[in-house]
Design a protein around this motif. Sequence first.
Motif, PDB file in Angstrom:
ATOM      1  N   ASP A 158       0.828  -1.215   0.000  1.00 18.92           N
ATOM      2  CA  ASP A 158       0.000   0.000   0.000  1.00 18.92           C
ATOM      3  C   ASP A 158       0.861   1.263   0.000  1.00 18.92           C
ATOM      4  OD1 ASP A 158      -2.222  -1.657   0.051  1.00 18.92           O
ATOM      5  OD2 ASP A 158      -2.620  -1.352   2.200  1.00 18.92           O
ATOM      6  N   LYS A 196       3.924   1.570  -1.124  1.00 19.74           N
ATOM      7  CA  LYS A 196       4.593   1.684  -2.427  1.00 19.74           C
ATOM      8  C   LYS A 196       3.630   2.182  -3.498  1.00 19.74           C
ATOM      9  CE  LYS A 196       8.214  -1.508  -1.245  1.00 19.74           C
ATOM     10  NZ  LYS A 196       8.407  -2.843  -0.774  1.00 19.74           N
ATOM     11  N   ILE A 197       2.406   1.720  -3.464  1.00 23.84           N
ATOM     12  CA  ILE A 197       1.399   2.205  -4.414  1.00 23.84           C
ATOM     13  C   ILE A 197       1.131   3.696  -4.166  1.00 23.84           C
ATOM     14  CG2 ILE A 197      -1.053   2.046  -5.050  1.00 23.84           C
ATOM     15  CD1 ILE A 197      -0.759  -1.028  -4.667  1.00 23.84           C
ATOM     16  N   SER A 198       1.069   4.099  -2.899  1.00 21.83           N
ATOM     17  CA  SER A 198       0.877   5.517  -2.580  1.00 21.83           C
ATOM     18  C   SER A 198       2.042   6.357  -3.087  1.00 21.83           C
ATOM     19  CB  SER A 198       0.729   5.712  -1.067  1.00 21.83           C
ATOM     20  OG  SER A 198      -0.466   5.138  -0.613  1.00 21.83           O
ATOM     21  N   LEU A 240       3.947   5.679  -5.660  1.00 26.54           N
ATOM     22  CA  LEU A 240       3.824   5.750  -7.122  1.00 26.54           C
ATOM     23  C   LEU A 240       2.838   6.829  -7.562  1.00 26.54           C
ATOM     24  CD1 LEU A 240       3.805   1.991  -8.189  1.00 26.54           C
ATOM     25  CD2 LEU A 240       5.591   3.684  -8.626  1.00 26.54           C
ATOM     26  N   ALA A 241       1.827   7.089  -6.739  1.00 28.11           N
ATOM     27  CA  ALA A 241       0.810   8.093  -7.081  1.00 28.11           C
ATOM     28  C   ALA A 241       1.186   9.496  -6.605  1.00 28.11           C
ATOM     29  CB  ALA A 241      -0.526   7.678  -6.467  1.00 28.11           C
ATOM     30  N   ASP A 242       2.271   9.627  -5.851  1.00 34.49           N
ATOM     31  CA  ASP A 242       2.662  10.917  -5.268  1.00 34.49           C
ATOM     32  C   ASP A 242       3.595  11.657  -6.217  1.00 34.49           C
ATOM     33  OD1 ASP A 242       3.594  13.051  -3.760  1.00 34.49           O
ATOM     34  OD2 ASP A 242       3.797  11.878  -1.921  1.00 34.49           O
ATOM     35  N   THR A 243       3.018  12.423  -7.123  1.00 30.32           N
ATOM     36  CA  THR A 243       3.800  13.130  -8.138  1.00 30.32           C
ATOM     37  C   THR A 243       4.814  14.077  -7.511  1.00 30.32           C
ATOM     38  OG1 THR A 243       1.908  12.990  -9.633  1.00 30.32           O
ATOM     39  CG2 THR A 243       3.610  14.597 -10.187  1.00 30.32           C
TER      40      THR A 243
END
Length: 194
Positions: A16, A18-20, A22-25
Amino acid sequence: MDIVSRIRINVQASIDAKISLLADTEALTEFGAAVEAVIACYRNGGRIYIAGNGGSAADAQHLAAEFVSKLARERDALPAEALTVDSSILTAIGNDYGFEHVFSRQLAGKACGNDIFLGISTSGQSPNILQALAQCRAMSIPSIVFCGRDGGKARELAMYAVVVPGTATSTIQELHIVLAHTLCECVEAAIFGE
């Protein structure tokens, strides 16, 4: 809680986070800028100094080893030093000036204009990392911090602050090692070719 349940919870928390990330520009963009700064440091003949406390001290040593030895390919050594390993320096500075100065005093004595500092602090509040970041500012040395939670005071002091998601120290440290390996991989590719 049984062992299998605990490992499932911990692996899911890692996934979770790591997915967050990836979404944190914002964090990814900041990381990209930090990597470019390290590449510029090496192209200008500098070295990277790395520091942290506890598990982050081990991560500092781990990353320094990746730069000096190699990550995954044959190449020339890159200069890197963990400021966490010399017991005589650490105890002398800790005794004479206080533990909060164990990294900043080393930077004052070792670092020069072409170098860069990477601090690792899960909270972003470690006093010795904050002092090191302040020392970098005083010496006009670029600085990076890998941190978690809200980034703490380190977020304000570092030139590049990469704040990863998660509140558990263990999860934050897992993301920091992914950042460290990726940093080294990117530097290797930029300096030595793909």
